[in-house]
Design a protein around this motif. Structure first.
Motif, PDB file in Angstrom:
ATOM      1  N   ARG A 216      40.931 -34.368  11.548  1.00 17.46           N
ATOM      2  CA  ARG A 216      42.393 -34.177  11.615  1.00 17.46           C
ATOM      3  C   ARG A 216      42.890 -33.740  12.993  1.00 17.46           C
ATOM      4  NH1 ARG A 216      44.751 -30.418   8.978  1.00 17.46           N
ATOM      5  NH2 ARG A 216      42.980 -29.132   8.394  1.00 17.46           N
ATOM      6  N   SER A 217      42.055 -33.765  14.007  1.00 18.68           N
ATOM      7  CA  SER A 217      42.516 -33.295  15.326  1.00 18.68           C
ATOM      8  C   SER A 217      43.654 -34.176  15.847  1.00 18.68           C
ATOM      9  CB  SER A 217      41.359 -33.312  16.324  1.00 18.68           C
ATOM     10  OG  SER A 217      41.846 -33.062  17.613  1.00 18.68           O
ATOM     11  N   SER A 218      44.723 -33.508  16.301  1.00 24.10           N
ATOM     12  CA  SER A 218      45.889 -34.228  16.834  1.00 24.10           C
ATOM     13  C   SER A 218      45.838 -34.339  18.348  1.00 24.10           C
ATOM     14  CB  SER A 218      47.155 -33.442  16.471  1.00 24.10           C
ATOM     15  OG  SER A 218      47.104 -32.162  17.108  1.00 24.10           O
ATOM     16  N   GLY A 219      44.941 -33.585  18.964  1.00 26.21           N
ATOM     17  CA  GLY A 219      44.873 -33.558  20.435  1.00 26.21           C
ATOM     18  C   GLY A 219      45.799 -32.533  21.063  1.00 26.21           C
ATOM     19  N   ALA A 343      27.227 -17.393  18.646  1.00 20.25           N
ATOM     20  CA  ALA A 343      25.983 -18.177  18.547  1.00 20.25           C
ATOM     21  C   ALA A 343      26.105 -19.438  19.402  1.00 20.25           C
ATOM     22  CB  ALA A 343      25.711 -18.538  17.085  1.00 20.25           C
ATOM     23  N   LYS A 344      27.315 -20.088  19.380  1.00 24.46           N
ATOM     24  CA  LYS A 344      27.495 -21.319  20.177  1.00 24.46           C
ATOM     25  C   LYS A 344      27.477 -21.008  21.671  1.00 24.46           C
ATOM     26  CE  LYS A 344      29.565 -24.446  16.913  1.00 24.46           C
ATOM     27  NZ  LYS A 344      30.654 -24.669  16.021  1.00 24.46           N
ATOM     28  N   LEU A 345      28.033 -19.836  22.046  1.00 25.68           N
ATOM     29  CA  LEU A 345      28.052 -19.437  23.464  1.00 25.68           C
ATOM     30  C   LEU A 345      26.633 -19.476  24.030  1.00 25.68           C
ATOM     31  CD1 LEU A 345      30.073 -18.061  25.611  1.00 25.68           C
ATOM     32  CD2 LEU A 345      28.965 -15.932  24.941  1.00 25.68           C
ATOM     33  N   ALA A 355      37.090 -19.629  19.794  1.00 26.86           N
ATOM     34  CA  ALA A 355      36.759 -19.835  18.383  1.00 26.86           C
ATOM     35  C   ALA A 355      38.020 -19.746  17.535  1.00 26.86           C
ATOM     36  CB  ALA A 355      35.756 -18.777  17.936  1.00 26.86           C
ATOM     37  N   ASN A 356      38.241 -20.742  16.707  1.00 28.84           N
ATOM     38  CA  ASN A 356      39.378 -20.667  15.782  1.00 28.84           C
ATOM     39  C   ASN A 356      38.927 -20.862  14.342  1.00 28.84           C
ATOM     40  OD1 ASN A 356      40.976 -23.713  17.159  1.00 28.84           O
ATOM     41  ND2 ASN A 356      38.902 -23.381  16.487  1.00 28.84           N
ATOM     42  N   ASP A 357      39.597 -20.090  13.459  1.00 26.89           N
ATOM     43  CA  ASP A 357      39.359 -20.242  12.031  1.00 26.89           C
ATOM     44  C   ASP A 357      40.297 -21.354  11.562  1.00 26.89           C
ATOM     45  OD1 ASP A 357      39.415 -20.167   9.307  1.00 26.89           O
ATOM     46  OD2 ASP A 357      39.600 -17.989   9.139  1.00 26.89           O
ATOM     47  N   PHE A 365      43.834 -27.329  13.390  1.00 28.28           N
ATOM     48  CA  PHE A 365      44.014 -28.789  13.367  1.00 28.28           C
ATOM     49  C   PHE A 365      45.458 -29.195  13.101  1.00 28.28           C
ATOM     50  CE2 PHE A 365      39.426 -28.722  12.624  1.00 28.28           C
ATOM     51  CZ  PHE A 365      39.009 -29.810  13.386  1.00 28.28           C
ATOM     52  N   ASP A 366      45.968 -30.081  13.921  1.00 22.14           N
ATOM     53  CA  ASP A 366      47.256 -30.750  13.703  1.00 22.14           C
ATOM     54  C   ASP A 366      48.412 -29.766  13.495  1.00 22.14           C
ATOM     55  OD1 ASP A 366      48.885 -32.900  13.596  1.00 22.14           O
ATOM     56  OD2 ASP A 366      48.510 -33.381  11.496  1.00 22.14           O
ATOM     57  N   ALA A 367      48.338 -28.615  14.149  1.00 21.39           N
ATOM     58  CA  ALA A 367      49.425 -27.628  14.045  1.00 21.39           C
ATOM     59  C   ALA A 367      49.979 -27.401  15.450  1.00 21.39           C
ATOM     60  CB  ALA A 367      48.889 -26.315  13.477  1.00 21.39           C
TER      61      ALA A 367
HETATM   62  O1  PMT Z   1      43.571 -31.229  18.257  1.00 21.91           O
HETATM   63  P1  PMT Z   1      44.411 -30.211  17.521  1.00 21.91           P
HETATM   64  O2  PMT Z   1      45.077 -30.792  16.290  1.00 21.91           O
HETATM   65  O3  PMT Z   1      45.366 -29.515  18.447  1.00 21.91           O
HETATM   66  O4  PMT Z   1      43.436 -29.091  16.937  1.00 21.91           O
HETATM   67  C1  PMT Z   1      42.774 -28.229  17.787  1.00 21.91           C
HETATM   68  C2  PMT Z   1      41.293 -28.053  17.373  1.00 21.91           C
HETATM   69  C3  PMT Z   1      41.222 -27.382  16.024  1.00 21.91           C
HETATM   70  C4  PMT Z   1      40.599 -29.416  17.309  1.00 21.91           C
HETATM   71  C5  PMT Z   1      40.634 -27.179  18.501  1.00 21.91           C
HETATM   72  O5  PMT Z   1      41.258 -25.929  18.496  1.00 21.91           O
HETATM   73  C6  PMT Z   1      39.153 -27.020  18.255  1.00 21.91           C
HETATM   74  O6  PMT Z   1      38.692 -26.144  17.550  1.00 21.91           O
HETATM   75  N1  PMT Z   1      38.320 -27.912  18.896  1.00 21.91           N
HETATM   76  C7  PMT Z   1      36.883 -27.991  18.678  1.00 21.91           C
HETATM   77  C8  PMT Z   1      36.609 -28.734  17.404  1.00 21.91           C
HETATM   78  C9  PMT Z   1      35.131 -28.866  17.097  1.00 21.91           C
HETATM   79  O7  PMT Z   1      34.617 -29.952  17.039  1.00 21.91           O
HETATM   80  O8  PMT Z   1      34.492 -27.726  17.007  1.00 21.91           O
HETATM   81  P2  PMT Z   1      32.879 -27.614  16.720  1.00 21.91           P
HETATM   82  O9  PMT Z   1      32.676 -26.191  16.348  1.00 21.91           O
HETATM   83  O10 PMT Z   1      32.470 -28.651  15.762  1.00 21.91           O
HETATM   84  O11 PMT Z   1      32.241 -27.943  18.124  1.00 21.91           O
HETATM   85  C10 PMT Z   1      31.903 -26.929  19.067  1.00 21.91           C
HETATM   86  C11 PMT Z   1      32.076 -27.424  20.478  1.00 21.91           C
HETATM   87  O12 PMT Z   1      31.153 -28.479  20.718  1.00 21.91           O
HETATM   88  C12 PMT Z   1      33.458 -27.969  20.803  1.00 21.91           C
HETATM   89  O13 PMT Z   1      33.776 -27.581  22.139  1.00 21.91           O
HETATM   90  C13 PMT Z   1      33.266 -29.482  20.724  1.00 21.91           C
HETATM   91  O14 PMT Z   1      34.163 -30.169  21.617  1.00 21.91           O
HETATM   92  C14 PMT Z   1      31.826 -29.625  21.172  1.00 21.91           C
HETATM   93  N2  PMT Z   1      31.107 -30.772  20.611  1.00 21.91           N
HETATM   94  C15 PMT Z   1      30.996 -30.937  19.274  1.00 21.91           C
HETATM   95  C16 PMT Z   1      30.261 -32.004  18.779  1.00 21.91           C
HETATM   96  C17 PMT Z   1      29.640 -32.903  19.685  1.00 21.91           C
HETATM   97  N3  PMT Z   1      28.964 -33.939  19.257  1.00 21.91           N
HETATM   98  N4  PMT Z   1      29.778 -32.691  21.007  1.00 21.91           N
HETATM   99  C18 PMT Z   1      30.473 -31.639  21.475  1.00 21.91           C
HETATM  100  O15 PMT Z   1      30.577 -31.461  22.684  1.00 21.91           O
END
Ligand code: PMT
Length: 414
Positions: A216-219, A343-345, A355-357, A365-367
């Protein structure tokens, strides 16, 4: 750009109406915040009619004696609106308001907003000559002059409303607008000379020629980061997945459109060696069908099994390739964002994780808004809910602080 115009209670308050008009003519959106005393001099309706925005007069609506959840929500919404400001201009700023700001008292909306905002603050004092010269006022002014991000537009001398002649007259309105513009221009150039890579939006992983896996990512989050970085002087490369929203095409932003995770990885990793800062906000698909069908899959009564394989992990690859770059990743979580982000850091060798919930209604997403935690090796910090443009600015503030000083650029905060 949105300017909050704080109006405090002095005879010069009537000039705030003309200042609001000048700011609008200069292309700013203006939202007025009036103290109780200011409303003795000018009716809020005047500023509301001129600005086309609701004038904020109280921390809580008057009927909140019973403090219903709806009232509390309204108050929080006001704060969020005001916090989206690109600058706070207080004109006139009375001796009382200057004293409150200098000492951090927050007993009304304006003084609370002052403590809450991270935007540049432009103060245009106006008062009686003796009040201006008083040691207490001068000490407060000195405190505020030294405070980072603060600009004082010194009052002029002349005939004062109290009948005295001397300093204390509100500065010329054009001088206040000019001071604002200088502060905004200065505050925005801290990424001049820097190259920034941003990924945004979703990816699409083909199942067959007409179907795909996506999210649902809007970018919007990544686009807001790209716009904010470009405004601050960076040369931005925006690798954007397919979205309904158009990526920003402002000067200083090069857009590389991609569709799949593989394409996003190729584009981002080609740019990464040449950038100072990479912020990966894209929601990249983690898995893709191993063998996308060449033709549209026909519907049958039998269950359909798709075999999926992991996509390239762009963030981890950047972490491995990191030399001088500051690497910022996102973490979209449905529980414990701080623990998962930390953990991701470590796992991805990032310098910061945002980090977003993503289960919170109206955020993620999409807000249009988001609320996030900034996680670094030295700790974590919550960014309260705000429009994504504001969150983007705060993420860049934190990322810019991690960048090594550039020899040609002095980091400047107005
Ligand atoms: O696009 P919007 O509608 O404005 O919404 C914003 C958002 C919710 C998409 C944004 O705030 C957000 O959280 N983006 C990261 C989404 C995500 O894929 O999170 P993740 O926890 O799955 O990934 C962790 C990190 O690894 C992210 O930086 C991601 O870009 C990166 N990643 C993930 C998978 C992959 N195959 N390669 C990556 O580099």
């Amino acid at each position: 750009m949105k300017i909050v115009l704080g109006v405090s209670g002095g005879i010069a308050a009537y000039k705030a109406a003309e200042l609001a008009r000048l700011l609008q003519q200069a292309g700013y959106r203006v939202q007025a915040v009036m103290t109780r005393a200011a409303r003795e001099f000018v009716a809020p309706m005047t500023l509301a009619a001129l600005t086309g925005e609701k004038v904020i007069t109280d921390l809580f609506p008057p009927e909140t004696a019973a403090a219903s959840p709806a009232d509390a929500e309204a108050a929080i919404e006001h704060i969020a609106v005001a916090q989206a400001a690109d600058a706070l201009v207080v004109a006139p700023a009375t001796a009382h308001v200057l004293a409150k700001f200098a000492h951090g008292f927050a007993d009304d909306f304006l003084s609370t907003l002052y403590l809450a905002t991270t935007a540049p603050v432009i103060l245009a004092p106006a008062m009686n000559l003796n009040m201006w010269r008083h040691a207490a006022t001068q000490a407060n002014l000195e405190t505020l002059r030294r405070r980072p991000g603060h600009v004082l537009v010194e009052p002029g001398a002349g005939y004062l409303a109290c009948g005295m002649v001397g300093e204390g007259r509100l500065a010329e309105l054009e001088a206040i607008v000019a001071a604002l513009e200088r502060a905004l221009a200065q505050g925005q150039r801290d990424l001049a000379g820097r190259k920034v890579l941003i990924t945004a939006g979703p990816t699409r992983e083909a199942i067959d020629p007409v179907r795909y896996l996506s999210n649902r990512s809007s970018g919007k989050m990544g686009f807001a980061l790209a716009e904010a970085a470009a405004r601050r002087g960076a040369a931005v490369v925006l690798v954007a997945g397919p979205t309904a929203a158009e990526p920003p095409r402002a000067s200083g932003i090069e857009v590389i459109p991609v569709t799949t995770a593989e394409e996003m990885a190729a584009a981002a990793l080609a740019q990464f060696p040449h950038v100072d800062l990479a912020i990966l906000a894209a929601a990249v698909a983690d898995y893709r069908p191993v063998k996308p069908a060449g033709e549209k899959i026909k519907k049958t009564a039998a269950p359909l099994h798709l075999e999926l394989e992991p996509t390239p992990d762009i963030l981890a690859a950047c972490g491995r390739a990191k030399r001088h770059q500051i690497l910022v990743g996102f973490a979209a979580e449905t529980g414990s964002p701080v623990a998962a982000g930390r953990a991701k850091l470590q796992a991805k060798a990032a310098d910061m994780i945002v980090a977003n919930d993503v289960t919170l209604p109206g955020a993620g997403f999409d807000a249009d808004e988001n609320e996030v935690f900034l996680i670094t090796a030295s700790g974590d910090r919550k960014l309260e809910r705000a429009p994504k443009s504001k969150i983007a600015g705060q993420i860049l503030d934190a990322a810019a602080a991690l960048l090594a000083p550039s020899p040609s650029v002095r980091l400047v905060r107005a």
